[in-house]
Design an enzyme around this catalytic site. Sequence first.
Site, short mmCIF file in Angstrom:
data_model
loop_
_atom_site.label_atom_id
_atom_site.label_comp_id
_atom_site.label_asym_id
_atom_site.label_seq_id
_atom_site.Cartn_x
_atom_site.Cartn_y
_atom_site.Cartn_z
N GLY A 53 -7.78 -15.61 15.12
CA GLY A 53 -6.45 -15.12 15.60
C GLY A 53 -5.32 -14.49 14.84
O GLY A 53 -4.06 -13.98 14.86
N LYS A 67 -23.41 -13.89 10.39
CA LYS A 67 -23.28 -15.13 11.53
C LYS A 67 -24.53 -15.14 12.18
O LYS A 67 -25.33 -14.35 12.40
CB LYS A 67 -22.35 -14.74 12.43
CG LYS A 67 -20.76 -14.38 11.95
CD LYS A 67 -19.97 -14.19 13.40
CE LYS A 67 -18.41 -14.24 12.95
NZ LYS A 67 -17.85 -15.20 12.27
N GLY A 83 -10.91 -11.38 11.82
CA GLY A 83 -11.92 -10.84 12.77
C GLY A 83 -11.55 -9.31 13.35
O GLY A 83 -12.05 -8.58 12.59
N SER A 84 -11.04 -9.64 14.10
CA SER A 84 -10.68 -8.50 14.97
C SER A 84 -9.29 -7.71 14.46
O SER A 84 -9.21 -6.57 14.83
CB SER A 84 -10.47 -8.54 16.58
OG SER A 84 -11.84 -9.41 16.96
N ASP A 101 -14.06 -8.98 8.92
CA ASP A 101 -15.22 -8.72 9.73
C ASP A 101 -15.36 -7.18 9.85
O ASP A 101 -14.40 -6.74 9.91
CB ASP A 101 -14.85 -9.14 11.29
CG ASP A 101 -15.28 -10.51 11.37
OD1 ASP A 101 -15.55 -11.47 10.44
OD2 ASP A 101 -15.10 -10.92 12.70
N ARG A 139 -3.11 -27.70 11.04
CA ARG A 139 -2.24 -28.73 11.28
C ARG A 139 -2.94 -30.10 11.67
O ARG A 139 -2.45 -31.33 10.85
CB ARG A 139 -0.85 -28.66 12.25
CG ARG A 139 0.16 -27.62 11.53
CD ARG A 139 1.25 -27.57 12.51
NE ARG A 139 2.30 -26.69 12.10
CZ ARG A 139 3.12 -26.75 11.23
NH1 ARG A 139 3.09 -28.06 10.49
NH2 ARG A 139 4.22 -25.99 10.97
N GLY A 157 -11.11 -13.27 18.50
CA GLY A 157 -10.85 -12.21 19.54
C GLY A 157 -9.55 -12.31 20.18
O GLY A 157 -9.64 -11.38 21.02
#
EC number: 4.3.3.6
Length: 295
Positions: A215, A82, A236-237, A25, A166, A154
């Site tokens: 995550g 997005k 992402g973050s 991102d 999983r 996030g």
Amino acid sequence: MTNVTGTERVKRGMAEMQKGGVIMDVVNAEQARIAEEAGAVAVMALERVPADIRAAGGVSRMADPTIVEEVMGAVSIPVMAKCRIGHLVEARVLESLGVDYIDESEVLTPADEVYHLNKRDYTVPFVCGCRDIGEAARRIAEGAAMLRTKGEPGTGNIVEAVRHMRQVNAEIRQVASLREDELMTYAKNTGAPYEVLLEIKRLGRLPVVNFAAGGVATPADAALMMQLGADGVFVGSGIFKSENPEKFARAIVEATTHYEDYELIASLSKGLGNAMKGIEISTLLPEQRMQERGW
């Protein structure tokens, strides 16, 4: 673009080309260049990374087209952007800008709580999130060319991405073990389209690539998801909320490629500085869980 460009085979093939890589991102041209130099296979252009979207609250929408065009002009690797779930016009706007992929994303505030986009109507390939085989199969039936775990964006907490990867893989194994005359009942119980389940059974896997997302914050997180069967990793973050984005970006790319080389991952993890601040999932209220958006 020609008609051939928009076929399911070509869309899936384009997504397959990103396999084994990291997609990052970014919110501006400078970050996009950092990502490209670190070895990212693509970037996701948006106004705010998920951690900032979560912190700000309110309604989160498609990025300003100026940001998307700025990122597209800064790098030679594919650029994703997005749109909100079910937002027909945001998707068409992004398609008109010439982005390489559109992510119909639960990170943004859904525009439609009933319908997802019919992604077969678009020339550009789509990315979608999933938590289980029902969600995965429904998105594939709608025309998604790439999937990713929803995780919990996030948060810098890998636990939900692990759970979703999983879950999907366990259900793929279950589908592969079923007789064809048992699939219809399974389709009824999971809400997964029967024809997609038949394809999954025949292949022994999903017919599109499935990346990890939601995550990933460290090189070890990225390697973990690859070991669990991810085809690649979205971050992402985790990059630009870390203490040293350039180092984290390079380390996560290397760990994704060499995910079974533990000595290398140990070396990559040394002296990186602090990872992004994480959030314990149990502290989130149900309405704060982005993974619950969509169906």
